[in-house]
Design an enzyme around this catalytic site. Structure first.
Site, mmCIF file in Angstrom:
data_model
loop_
_atom_site.group_PDB
_atom_site.id
_atom_site.type_symbol
_atom_site.label_atom_id
_atom_site.label_comp_id
_atom_site.label_asym_id
_atom_site.label_seq_id
_atom_site.Cartn_x
_atom_site.Cartn_y
_atom_site.Cartn_z
ATOM 1 N N ILE A 12 0.836 -1.212 0.000
ATOM 2 C CA ILE A 12 0.000 0.000 0.000
ATOM 3 C C ILE A 12 0.871 1.261 0.000
ATOM 4 C CG2 ILE A 12 -1.951 1.176 1.092
ATOM 5 C CD1 ILE A 12 -2.664 -1.441 2.475
ATOM 6 N N SER A 85 2.628 -7.388 8.392
ATOM 7 C CA SER A 85 1.223 -7.268 7.994
ATOM 8 C C SER A 85 0.502 -8.596 7.749
ATOM 9 C CB SER A 85 1.141 -6.411 6.719
ATOM 10 O OG SER A 85 1.730 -7.105 5.634
ATOM 11 N N THR A 100 7.870 -4.250 15.727
ATOM 12 C CA THR A 100 7.681 -3.244 14.668
ATOM 13 C C THR A 100 6.378 -2.462 14.863
ATOM 14 O OG1 THR A 100 9.014 -4.328 12.987
ATOM 15 C CG2 THR A 100 7.191 -2.985 12.190
ATOM 16 N N GLU A 127 -9.212 -4.986 11.193
ATOM 17 C CA GLU A 127 -9.051 -6.191 12.018
ATOM 18 C C GLU A 127 -8.995 -5.869 13.509
ATOM 19 O OE1 GLU A 127 -6.445 -9.197 10.432
ATOM 20 O OE2 GLU A 127 -6.660 -8.418 8.409
ATOM 21 N N TYR A 153 -1.349 -10.232 15.116
ATOM 22 C CA TYR A 153 -1.266 -9.080 14.201
ATOM 23 C C TYR A 153 -2.258 -7.996 14.595
ATOM 24 C CZ TYR A 153 -2.468 -6.255 10.088
ATOM 25 O OH TYR A 153 -2.772 -5.197 9.256
ATOM 26 N N ASN A 183 -7.239 -4.683 1.253
ATOM 27 C CA ASN A 183 -6.883 -4.041 -0.020
ATOM 28 C C ASN A 183 -6.477 -5.093 -1.043
ATOM 29 O OD1 ASN A 183 -5.379 -0.807 0.578
ATOM 30 N ND2 ASN A 183 -6.880 -1.840 1.832
#
Ligand code: NAD
Ligand code: TYD
Length: 339
Positions: A12, A85, A100, A127, A153, A183
């Site tokens: 993205i 991700s 991260t 999420e 995540y 996406n």
């Protein structure tokens, strides 16, 4: 206007760089990326040596390096895409997700506090709201839906969102948060559903559908997400969360069948495999708030977006074939190691 874009060598973030260069050719863009397995400098080849674009390899969780970059670059605005991700990887090993996604966000927020910015924008995900039941199609995530995460995540992304809110309230850092649905589009790493199925189908490999394939995701073409973030930077209010979604719910199995059809591959390639642990059933964003406040609406219909995406993967085989073979990981050293 100078924007620091973290994670800009990923899916993205790179699309956002292309979108912003097109929409605001006068802006200066600085892309900061650690180049993990998901970051690919080849994606940025077209802009790499162009004016008003700078690439810096750095880790958002590396405090000294990040402070140094803020001191030299003096960004007006920061947009944080940098993250681990992939849900499946977070189930295997959550640690790097906390490092991260949470600690990296904290370092960026500290840098914003220390050096001052007009806006810090956190790119978050739907999420963080957990999931919705399949038998309640009347329910949607709004900005008021409580955070209720399922995977390491999503827990790390929700933690980062909470930190952003805390830095706004306690230190007055002007943050905005956007929570977007799934996406799809060009340059998505082929470990995610749509590119993985396209790549496997083209190689006549099995198409691994988790569980019964009945899970529902709300798909948004990546360019529509980029347009929404641009609008939030321009007109959004500090302290506000904006939900971004495509109003386009699809069952996984229907997407996989659609890809088979588009590529003229037999559905017999579909292989049902063991379900993901803690697998969220349905995500569905209500984008009424961003529509009302900022006038944003998704522009790309799924039928068009998926055809464009499949076309892109067919036309750019070398981009993802190198990734699949792992060769791209040597690219940075080869291209920039001796410069
Ligand atoms: P991606 O995995 O394709 O890209 C992530 C990028 O971040 C890579 O270039 C990687 O090298 C970089 N990165 C990772 N760790 C870093 C670190 N410590 N320091 C600096 N750079 C680092 O991810 P994506 O799909 O482009 O997602 C971007 C953002 O959008 C993420 O924050 C993700 O949570 C969020 N998001 C994604 C989706 C989706 O459907 N893909 C939906 C909603 C929100
Ligand atoms: P993914 O692209 O990983 O995104 P997310 O988990 O963040 O929504 O997966 C999308 C959906 O597709 C999710 O329900 C899991 C499912 N899936 C499969 O069935 N098979 C696969 O090989 C992958 C990667 C995902």
């Amino acid at each position: 206007m100078k924007i620091l874009i973290t994670g800009g060598a990923g899916f993205i973030g790179s699309n956002f760089i292309f979108y912003m260069r097109e929409t605001h050719p006068d802006y200066e863009l600085v892309c900061l990326d650690k180049l993990t397995y998901a970051g690919n400098l080849e994606t940025l080849a077209a802009v790499m040596d162009k004016p008003k674009f700078t690439f810096i390899r750095a880790d958002i969780a590396g405090r000294d390096a990040i402070y140094g970059i803020f001191e030299t670059e003096k960004p007006d605005v920061v947009v944080n895409f940098a993250a681990e991700s992939h849900v499946d990887r977070s189930i295997e090993n959550p640690s790097i997700f906390l490092q991260t996604n949470v600690l990296g966000t904290q370092v960026l927020l500290d840098a914003c506090r220390r050096y001052g910015v007009r806006r810090y924008h956190q790119v978050s995900t739907d999420e963080v709201y957990g999931d919705l039941p399949l038998d309640r199609p009347d329910l949607f995530f709004t900005e008021q839906t409580p955070l209720h995460t399922s995977s390491p995540y999503s827990a790390s992304k929700a933690s980062a969102d909470l930190l952003c809110n805390a830095y706004q309230r306690t230190y007055g850092v002007p943050i905005t948060i956007s929570r977007c649905s799934n996406n799809y589009g060009p340059y998505q790493f082929p470990e995610k559903l749509i590119p993985l199925m396209i790549a496997n189908a083209l190689a006549d490999k099995p198409l691994p559908v988790y569980g019964e394939g009945l899970n529902v995701r709300d798909w948004l073409y990546v360019e529509d997400h980029c347009a929404a973030i641009d609008l939030i930077l321009e007109k959004g209010k500090a302290g506000q969360v904006y939900n971004i979604g495509g109003r386009n719910e699809m069952k996984n199995i229907d997407i996989v069948k659609l890809i088979c059809k588009a590529l003229d591959k037999p559905e017999s390639l579909i292989t049902y495999v063991t379900d993901r642990k803690g697998h969220d059933m349905r995500y569905a964003i209500d984008p009424a708030f961003i529509h009302r406040e900022l006038g944003w609406l998704p522009e790309t219909k799924f039928a068009d977006g998926i055809q464009k995406t499949i076309r892109w993967y067919l036309d750019n085989k070398s981009w993802w074939e190198k990734i699949v073979s792992g060769e791209y990981q040597n690219y940075y050293e080869r291209m920039y190691g001796n410069r």
